[in-house]
Design a protein around this motif. Structure first.
Motif, PDB file in Angstrom:
ATOM      1  N   UNK A   8       2.026  -4.120   3.727  1.00  0.00           N
ATOM      2  CA  UNK A   8       3.179  -3.376   3.703  1.00  0.00           C
ATOM      3  C   UNK A   8       3.114  -2.067   3.116  1.00  0.00           C
ATOM      4  N   UNK A   9       3.192  -0.939   4.121  1.00  0.00           N
ATOM      5  CA  UNK A   9       3.092   0.325   3.416  1.00  0.00           C
ATOM      6  C   UNK A   9       4.472   0.903   3.168  1.00  0.00           C
ATOM      7  N   UNK A  16       0.833  -1.120   0.003  1.00  0.00           N
ATOM      8  CA  UNK A  16       0.157  -0.062  -0.061  1.00  0.00           C
ATOM      9  C   UNK A  16       0.737   1.253  -0.033  1.00  0.00           C
ATOM     10  N   UNK A  17       0.481   2.304  -0.611  1.00  0.00           N
ATOM     11  CA  UNK A  17       1.004   3.656  -0.435  1.00  0.00           C
ATOM     12  C   UNK A  17       0.745   4.114   0.970  1.00  0.00           C
ATOM     13  N   UNK A  22      -1.045  -6.504  -4.976  1.00  0.00           N
ATOM     14  CA  UNK A  22      -1.155  -7.594  -4.060  1.00  0.00           C
ATOM     15  C   UNK A  22      -0.072  -8.864  -4.775  1.00  0.00           C
ATOM     16  N   UNK A  23       0.844  -9.342  -4.331  1.00  0.00           N
ATOM     17  CA  UNK A  23       1.476 -10.187  -4.776  1.00  0.00           C
ATOM     18  C   UNK A  23       1.673 -11.647  -3.905  1.00  0.00           C
ATOM     19  N   UNK A  24       2.338 -12.711  -4.624  1.00  0.00           N
ATOM     20  CA  UNK A  24       2.631 -13.877  -3.970  1.00  0.00           C
ATOM     21  C   UNK A  24       4.064 -14.078  -4.017  1.00  0.00           C
ATOM     22  N   UNK A  25       4.720 -14.411  -2.789  1.00  0.00           N
ATOM     23  CA  UNK A  25       5.931 -14.782  -2.596  1.00  0.00           C
ATOM     24  C   UNK A  25       6.376 -16.162  -2.019  1.00  0.00           C
ATOM     25  N   UNK A  47       6.845   0.149   6.250  1.00  0.00           N
ATOM     26  CA  UNK A  47       6.267   0.160   7.633  1.00  0.00           C
ATOM     27  C   UNK A  47       5.001  -0.969   7.759  1.00  0.00           C
ATOM     28  N   UNK A  48       5.340  -1.825   8.754  1.00  0.00           N
ATOM     29  CA  UNK A  48       4.554  -2.970   8.671  1.00  0.00           C
ATOM     30  C   UNK A  48       3.475  -2.780   9.671  1.00  0.00           C
ATOM     31  N   UNK A  49       2.342  -3.799   9.679  1.00  0.00           N
ATOM     32  CA  UNK A  49       1.470  -3.649  10.749  1.00  0.00           C
ATOM     33  C   UNK A  49       1.892  -4.278  11.941  1.00  0.00           C
TER      34      UNK A  49
END
Length: 182
Positions: free
Chosen positions: A163-164, A71-72, A80-83, A116-118
Motif C-alpha cells: 500500500x503506497x 510504503x511511502x 509491515x503489519x498484520x491485519x 495507491x494499490x498495486x
C-alpha cells in the motif's frame, strides 16, 4: 435496527426489576407493576450487526494475520503489519501508527485517506462506489489504482499487498498533525 416489543401480563408480585443483557444478548426484560397490582413484563427483542467503535481493531496473533506492507510515495517501506479479514486500511493505519490522516473518520467526506494499490490487487477489489469516486476526484496525486483507505476492506487475497501513501493530501487539519486514535 428493528424492534419488536412484547407486553406480557404476569399475576403476582408488585416488585419492579429490570434485567439488562450482556453485550451479546439479543433481548432485555423490564418487569413493572401497575395500579391494579398486576405485574407486567416488557420484552424488547432486537437484532443487528456488531457495532465497531473507533480504535476497536484487534491485532491478530503474530504470524496468523494477513500481511500488508505500507510504503511511502518513493516506495521506501514504512511498516509491515498484520491485519484481520474485514478491517479497513484507514483503521489499520491508525492502529499501527502509520501517517494516514482520515480527516472525516471514514464517512467518505474527504480524500485524506487516499492510498495507491498495486494493479493486480486493485483488480481483485470491488468497484469503488460513486461517493468514493467523487472524493477520489479531489485526491492529490490520483492514479489509476487509487482508493480511499476507509473503503478498502482487507481480504485473504490481499496477503502480502503493498500500500503506497501519496506524497501529500488535500485539506490537512493542521500541517504536521499526526492521526490519533479516536
Amino acid at each position: 435496527m428493528s424492534f419488536l416489543r412484547q407486553l406480557v401480563r404476569i399475576p403476582g408480585s408488585t416488585r419492579v426489576r429490570a434485567r439488562i443483557p450482556l453485550v451479546l444478548r439479543s433481548s432485555w426484560d423490564a418487569t413493572y407493576s401497575c395500579r391494579d397490582n398486576s405485574r407486567h413484563v416488557l420484552r424488547k427483542y432486537f437484532h443487528g450487526t456488531r457495532i465497531r467503535q473507533h480504535g476497536q481493531i484487534t491485532r491478530p496473533e503474530p504470524g496468523t494475520g494477513i500481511k500488508l506492507q505500507f510504503k511511502d510515495h518513493k516506495g521506501t517501506p514504512i511498516k509491515t503489519i498484520e491485519a484481520n479479514e474485514g478491517d479497513d486500511i484507514l483503521s489499520l493505519a491508525h492502529e499501527w501508527d502509520i501517517d494516514l490522516e482520515g480527516a472525516c473518520e471514514g464517512s467518505i467526506a474527504c480524500s485524506t485517506c487516499h492510498v495507491i494499490l498495486q494493479p493486480e490487487m486493485y483488480d481483485v477489489l470491488p468497484e469503488p462506489s460513486d461517493d468514493e469516486n467523487d472524493m477520489l476526484d479531489l485526491a492529490f496525486g490520483l492514479t489509476d489504482t487509487s482508493r480511499l483507505g476507509c473503503q478498502v476492506q482487507v481480504t485473504k487475497e490481499m496477503d502480502g499487498m503493498e500500500i503506497r501513501l501519496p506524497s501529500a493530501t488535500r485539506n490537512m487539519f493542521v500541517d504536521g498533525k499526526k492521526p490519533t486514535h479516536h
